[in-house]
Design an enzyme around this catalytic site. Structure first.
Site, PDB file in Angstrom:
ATOM      1  CG  ASP A 263     -37.774 -62.981  19.563  1.00  0.00           C
ATOM      2  OD1 ASP A 263     -38.993 -63.228  19.881  1.00  0.00           O
ATOM      3  OD2 ASP A 263     -37.103 -62.551  20.012  1.00  0.00           O
ATOM      4  CD  GLU A 611     -35.105 -48.842  31.371  1.00  0.00           C
ATOM      5  OE1 GLU A 611     -33.973 -49.116  30.929  1.00  0.00           O
ATOM      6  OE2 GLU A 611     -35.141 -48.754  32.398  1.00  0.00           O
TER       7      GLU A 611
END
Length: 860
Positions: A263, A611
């Protein structure tokens, strides 16, 4: 010279030794031949997402980083399908395959276009870092919106079809695209501490039964080409340097021979102060990651591998193993070869945002619509002299509908647009926003009144330096209020640096009304606002985001030149901008404005601006993209309650990527439609359901809890008490639940056998009758439980099928449970395998036991 393979004549290749340029050779052989030509420094330069060119060999640059979560993302024009969690609600994995076949067509076409221009930037390549098959174990996790829900089996089915759709079928020589399973593994929040969090003391059963199945299936059943390791630690070791996860499980147990990538900047977390601090410096961290199996870094810490190799911390052979995989992948994609030899390059650019794909976006949006409440069959609405009031913060918000990790569609149908278009003769529409998503300040935006060069929106110019110097690198247009943030490595615009950039935005505003216009700027960075070439406000925020406002008295009809300048400072840049007349929410006034409405459609919920991934949001109920409360924000609850007290029939259209605790709304609303973030055709899909032009059949891929009191600690990864599989309490709406405008009944299922051997499949025939007056679709769900297994799931999904049943008819639904579907956790061997014993098969329309019929079977 232009980058590209130096294609040599056949005379040269004729009797010479094999050459990596020879496209007739197998890709693995070509990778080995090229590897022998590279220096150590060149090899390492190929191991990062920004893969540098090797000009002396004619190797062009390649950027490994591209996104396609629900459409080609972050590269301008593309078809925007519903957010992943919405697609999961369709319970239609074959439709998901169709969607991602379309996405892969667009990705290939866009890549050909960029390559023809000599452009090899981020979000232009052939390696798509999707799907996210992490388990959505807790509704507070902001990135749950990227997943396919809380169930391992549903996630597996959806994820496998995403990969197969993206990667396509090999044309006999070249792969279409490469997909990536992420984030491996045991990764689902919180966002605020993901760079330092350690998942400790996880029961082995939870690991293999919940967190790993989808990854295993993508590796073994879908042949996914890449796997991305996660930010957090697992049992003390960072996931991107975790020998158990990457070496023992992924490589040795599952036989994965593709690329493992980190990542973004996860390797930095190994040694940085705010990270895991498991390694002393960059060379030791980079060496550990490669030796554990991480071949490719998103980031630049692997530059330190040169120092590590010289100090003997890592052998060049280990580097060779990774580089060979990277080279093989590029050869497999045809990225190294003459484009004319690659069949996939023949896909025309006209497929991008095509009418065919727009229709597919509508189909998926319709199938995702999930009807949760319908008191006294208030829906569908009946046209004819009907006055509809449309309210709520999401009613005309097109950006909300795109979700996150998204492209930009040619056109978006908002819910307001969809309802307006759906009205019949004699029907009337009232629009009154009423409130924002959060808080009590309501901005009546005038952004849409701004034009540049005679066209709507702001012109945008970007420089890949912080001083607005030299030639403009990117010119584009911003059509909606700004919502830019580089969190999650999202650039402000395709071709713009993630760091070290500057921007200037210009438009002319001619007010339709006089008054005080408020300019709201929320930024992490520095810049200034100019009105008529004079500085009106400056901002400098270097320690996180901060909001500033400027008030300007304007006269109707007068021209105002607006310029907003921005420069990157550090960390994650953020720039939100809107302008308009501001007022406080006045609930009484808003209720009065809709007093003549026969029905109120309140389009509420939350937003991808609240979100998502590690966001700079810290508002009541939200923290860094996660949620601290799962109820609707207070201002929306209050307005809905006031509408109810006023006697209005309220239809709540809830837009969210996560479960919302809608307990009060089951009292104040007549109907609730969960619309997710439904993509570019979402407004039409919502209207089709509201007016009965489409019969909804979406089902919840996640449990809708009553409140966070029903949830364990967010940081506890143990599955006890989590999701429908282990929850003992009654939720608000269960996994698999969804209503229709018709009714279904189930007849007695017949089984091919009651006693099943270790090599047998189990076939079921389930009669499903439509006992209502209109055609509809039912999602037949099959769950399994093991008698006497107190520590195991209450029940767990093992099959589903979405079927169309005409009104008044019965359809026999054929379902097969394979040997794999019947496997269970064996505590003795600590593995999932065929386990003899007594089992129960549950069949029905949701995970709620009241909706299921139970059948006993024996495994021997």
């Amino acid at each position: 010279m232009r980058y590209g393979i130096l294609l040599l004549g056949l005379a040269f290749l004729g009797c010479a030794r094999p050459d990596f340029r020879d496209s007739s050779l197998p890709s693995e052989q070509r990778a080995e031949l090229l590897l022998q030509e590279l220096t150590l420094e060149e090899k390492i330069s190929l191991m990062m997402d920004v893969s540098k060119p090797v000009e002396r060999l004619g190797i062009k640059p390649y950027n490994w980083w591209n996104e396609a979560l629900h459409g080609v993302a972050r590269a301008g024009l593309a078809t925007v399908f519903p957010q992943s969690i919405g697609m999961a609600a369709s319970f239609n994995d074959s439709l998901v395959y169709e969607v991602f076949t379309a996405v892969s067509d667009e990705a290939r076409a866009k890549n050909v276009y960029y390559a023809s221009k000599g452009s090899y930037e981020r979000y232009q390549g052939l390696t798509m870092w999707t799907p996210n098959v992490n388990i959505y174990r807790d509704p507070r996790w902001g990135r749950g919106i990227e997943t396919y829900g809380e169930d391992p089996y549903l996630t597996t089915c959806m994820g496998v079809n995403v990969v197969k759709g993206l990667q396509g079928v090999n044309d006999g020589k070249y792969d279409k695209l490469h997909a990536c399973a992420k984030h491996f593994a045991v990764h689902s929040g919180p966002e605020w501490n993901r760079h330092s969090f350690d998942v400790e003391d996880l029961p082995l059963r939870d690991l293999y039964e919940t967190y790993l199945p989808a990854f295993k299936a993508l590796v073994q059943d879908a042949d996914v080409k890449e796997v991305m390791c996660a930010y957090n630690r697992f049992e003390g070791e960072p996931c991107c340097g975790n020998k158990r996860l990457l070496t023992q499980i992924l490589r040795e147990e599952w036989g994965f021979d593709g690329i493992i990538l980190s990542d973004c900047w996860a390797i930095n977390d190994f040694f940085e102060e705010k990270g895991h601090r498991t390694h002393k410096d960059a060379p030791s961290a980079a060496s550990a990651a490669v030796l554990s199996g991480t071949d490719l870094e998103c980031g630049s810490t692997y530059e330190s591998l040169i120092e590590a190799a010289k100090k003997g911390m890592i052998d060049e052979k280990a580097i060779d193993r990774s580089v060979k995989k990277l080279l093989k992948a590029r050869f497999d994609l045809g990225e190294m070869d003459d484009p004319s030899k690659v069949s996939w390059t023949k896909i025309p650019f006209s497929v991008v945002a095509s009418a065919t794909h727009d229709s597919l976006a509508l189909k998926m949006a319709r199938e995702s619509m999930t009807l949760l409440l319908n008191k006294q069959n208030v829906l569908p609405l009946k046209r004819g002299n009907l006055t509809v009031a449309v309210m709520g913060p999401n009613a005309k918000d097109s950006v909300m509908m795109w979700g996150n990790y998204n492209g930009v569609p040619a056109h978006t149908v908002t819910v307001l647009d969809g309802i307006r278009a759906a009205l019949g003769k004699g029907d009337k529409l009232i629009y009154e926003q009423g409130c924002p998503c959060v808080g009590d300040d309501l901005l009546e935006s005038v952004f849409s009144e701004c034009k540049s060069e005679g066209r709507p929106g702001f012109s945008a110019r970007y420089w890949n330096n912080v001083n607005h110097e030299g030639k403009v690198d990117v010119e584009t247009r911003v059509m909606t209020p700004f919502n830019f943030c580089t969190s999650g490595a999202t650039v402000f615009a395709p071709g713009v640096n993630l760091t070290d950039f500057s921007a200037t935005y210009n438009a002319t505003y001619v007010p339709k009304a006089s008054g005080e216009v408020i300019f709201d700027v929320y930024s992490f960075g520095k810049g200034r606002l100019l009105v008529n070439q004079k500085e009106a406000m400056s901002f400098y925020n270097s320690h996180g985001g901060n909001k500033q406002s400027y008030a300007l008295q304007v006269e109707a009809g007068k021209k105002y030149d607006i310029e907003l300048q921005f420069e990157y400072l550090q960390g994650d840049a953020q720039l939100n901008f809107d302008m308009g007349f501001k007022k406080k929410v006045d609930i009484a006034q808003s209720v009065n404005a809709v007093r003549n409405a026969d029905v109120v459609v309140f389009v509420g919920g939350i937003s991808p601006s609240l979100e998502g991934e590690e966001m700079g949001v810290d508002l009541p109920g939200f923290k860094k993209g996660d949620r601290t409360s799962i109820e609707l924000p207070e201002v929306q609850r209050n307005l809905l309650a006031a509408l109810h007290r006023a006697g209005k029939k309220v239809i709540l259209v809830n837009c969210s990527g996560s479960p919302v605790g809608l307990v009060p709304e089951t009292e104040t609303c007549e109907a609730i439609l969960q619309a997710w973030y439904p993509g570019q055709q979402g407004g039409r899909a919502v209207a089709d359901v509201l007016f009965g032009d489409y019969n909804p059949a979406g089902r919840l891929p996640v449990t809708f809890y009553r409140s966070i009191e029903q949830l364990p600690d967010f940081e506890d990864y143990n599955m006890t008490g989590r999701t429908y599989r282990f929850m003992k309490e009654r939720p608000l709406f269960p996994f698999g639940y969804g209503l229709s405008y018709t009714t279904f009944t189930y007849g007695a299922a017949t089984f091919s056998k009651q006693t099943v051997g270790s090599e047998d499949n189990l076939s079921l025939v389930v009669p499903v009758s439509n006992t209502g007056s209109r055609d509809g679709e039912e999602v037949v769900q099959v769950y399994l439980s093991k008698v006497g297994d107190e520590a195991g799931p209450v029940k767990t999904l093992r099959a589903f099928k979405r079927v169309s049943v005409p009104a008044g008819k019965t359809v026999n639904v054929h379902i097969t449970l394979s040997k794999k579907d019947l496997e269970w956790w064996n505590e003795g061997t600590h593995s999932i395998q065929f386990c003899p014993g007594e089992y129960q098969v549950w069949i029905g329309g949701s995970s709620d036991e009241k909706a299921l019929s139970k059948y006993a079977i024996q495994l021997k």
